[in-house]
Design a protein around this motif. Structure first.
Motif, PDB file in Angstrom:
ATOM      1  N   ARG A   1      11.334 -10.662  -3.167  1.00 21.88           N
ATOM      2  CA  ARG A   1      10.526 -10.814  -1.959  1.00 21.88           C
ATOM      3  C   ARG A   1      10.187  -9.436  -1.410  1.00 21.88           C
ATOM      4  O   ARG A   1      11.083  -8.662  -1.061  1.00 21.88           O
ATOM      5  N   ILE A   2       8.905  -9.175  -1.332  1.00 22.88           N
ATOM      6  CA  ILE A   2       8.419  -7.890  -0.833  1.00 22.88           C
ATOM      7  C   ILE A   2       7.698  -8.122   0.485  1.00 22.88           C
ATOM      8  O   ILE A   2       6.811  -8.973   0.574  1.00 22.88           O
TER       9      ILE A   2
ATOM     10  N   ALA B   1       1.867  -2.887  -2.605  1.00 23.39           N
ATOM     11  CA  ALA B   1       2.730  -4.062  -2.520  1.00 23.39           C
ATOM     12  C   ALA B   1       2.266  -5.169  -3.474  1.00 23.39           C
ATOM     13  O   ALA B   1       3.095  -5.789  -4.148  1.00 23.39           O
ATOM     14  N   ILE B   2       0.967  -5.384  -3.536  1.00 24.89           N
ATOM     15  CA  ILE B   2       0.435  -6.396  -4.457  1.00 24.89           C
ATOM     16  C   ILE B   2       0.735  -6.005  -5.896  1.00 24.89           C
ATOM     17  O   ILE B   2       1.158  -6.837  -6.703  1.00 24.89           O
TER      18      ILE B   2
ATOM     19  N   ALA C   1       4.509  -6.495  -6.535  1.00 27.42           N
ATOM     20  CA  ALA C   1       4.803  -7.928  -6.580  1.00 27.42           C
ATOM     21  C   ALA C   1       4.314  -8.541  -7.880  1.00 27.42           C
ATOM     22  O   ALA C   1       5.015  -9.362  -8.492  1.00 27.42           O
TER      23      ALA C   1
ATOM     24  N   LEU D   1       5.125 -12.147  -2.127  1.00 24.93           N
ATOM     25  CA  LEU D   1       4.680 -11.159  -1.142  1.00 24.93           C
ATOM     26  C   LEU D   1       4.683 -11.807   0.233  1.00 24.93           C
ATOM     27  O   LEU D   1       4.101 -12.869   0.425  1.00 24.93           O
TER      28      LEU D   1
ATOM     29  N   ALA E   1      -4.035 -10.972  -2.539  1.00 26.90           N
ATOM     30  CA  ALA E   1      -2.816 -11.239  -3.303  1.00 26.90           C
ATOM     31  C   ALA E   1      -3.012 -12.436  -4.231  1.00 26.90           C
ATOM     32  O   ALA E   1      -2.638 -12.385  -5.413  1.00 26.90           O
TER      33      ALA E   1
ATOM     34  N   VAL F   1      -0.518 -13.353  -7.155  1.00 25.53           N
ATOM     35  CA  VAL F   1       0.752 -13.135  -6.462  1.00 25.53           C
ATOM     36  C   VAL F   1       0.954 -14.234  -5.414  1.00 25.53           C
ATOM     37  O   VAL F   1       0.054 -14.528  -4.633  1.00 25.53           O
TER      38      VAL F   1
ATOM     39  N   VAL G   1       2.057 -15.671  -2.009  1.00 26.88           N
ATOM     40  CA  VAL G   1       2.025 -14.979  -0.717  1.00 26.88           C
ATOM     41  C   VAL G   1       2.359 -15.923   0.432  1.00 26.88           C
ATOM     42  O   VAL G   1       1.987 -17.096   0.412  1.00 26.88           O
TER      43      VAL G   1
ATOM     44  N   CYS H   1      14.211 -10.080   2.281  1.00 26.77           N
ATOM     45  CA  CYS H   1      13.266  -9.236   1.556  1.00 26.77           C
ATOM     46  C   CYS H   1      14.030  -8.123   0.846  1.00 26.77           C
ATOM     47  O   CYS H   1      15.014  -7.592   1.361  1.00 26.77           O
TER      48      CYS H   1
END
Length: 144
Positions: free
Chosen positions: A4-5, A22-23, A26, A33, A75, A80, A82, A104
């Motif tokens: 988990r980001i 971040a994307i 992930a 995300l 995302a 990803v 989200v 996270c």
């Protein structure tokens, strides 16, 4: 390594660069995300007398929801998973609490956001988050 980001965003250019990172991370790790936008409680205390606090909060919430919606679209286009959230409060407090509450593994955030001189003098949200977070914080500059 990362499940988990968390990427806090205010829609600024620097935050947008952090979102890209971040994307990408992930996507590489198959991580979820979490996109967070904080409605800064201090912004609501500076409204003009002719504007109610409710109107200010509504405008700030609509903007925050628009920002996280755009990030969620990006995302999802990258494949990803989200989850989005808009929370009121003091930004660094909310980011650290959110990261803890949602387990996270990493926080990815820009080094500068939509801040003026007053907030610069008080210290940066990113700096306070780095000092207080229990998980690694990847900071992203606006330019390389």
């Amino acid at each position: 390594m990362y499940d988990r980001i968390l990427v806090p965003t205010d829609g600024s250019e620097c935050a947008d660069r952090a979102v890209d990172h971040a994307i990408d991370i992930a996507s590489q790790y198959g991580a979820e995300l979490r996109v967070l936008s904080v409605i800064d409680a201090r912004d609501m205390s500076h409204s003009a007398p002719a504007i109610s606090i409710e109107q200010v909060e509504k405008a700030l919430r609509e903007r925050a929801e628009s920002v996280i919606g755009d990030v969620a679209d990006r995302a999802e286009e990258a494949g990803v998973s989200v989850i989005t959230a808009v929370e009121p409060g003091i930004p660094d407090d909310v980011v650290v609490e959110y990261a803890n509450e949602h387990d996270c593994d990493l926080i990815v955030m820009g080094t500068h956001g939509r801040t003026g001189l007053e907030r610069y003098l008080l210290g940066s949200v990113t700096e306070r988050t780095v000092r207080r977070a229990d998980v690694p914080v990847l900071t992203v500059r606006q330019t390389d």
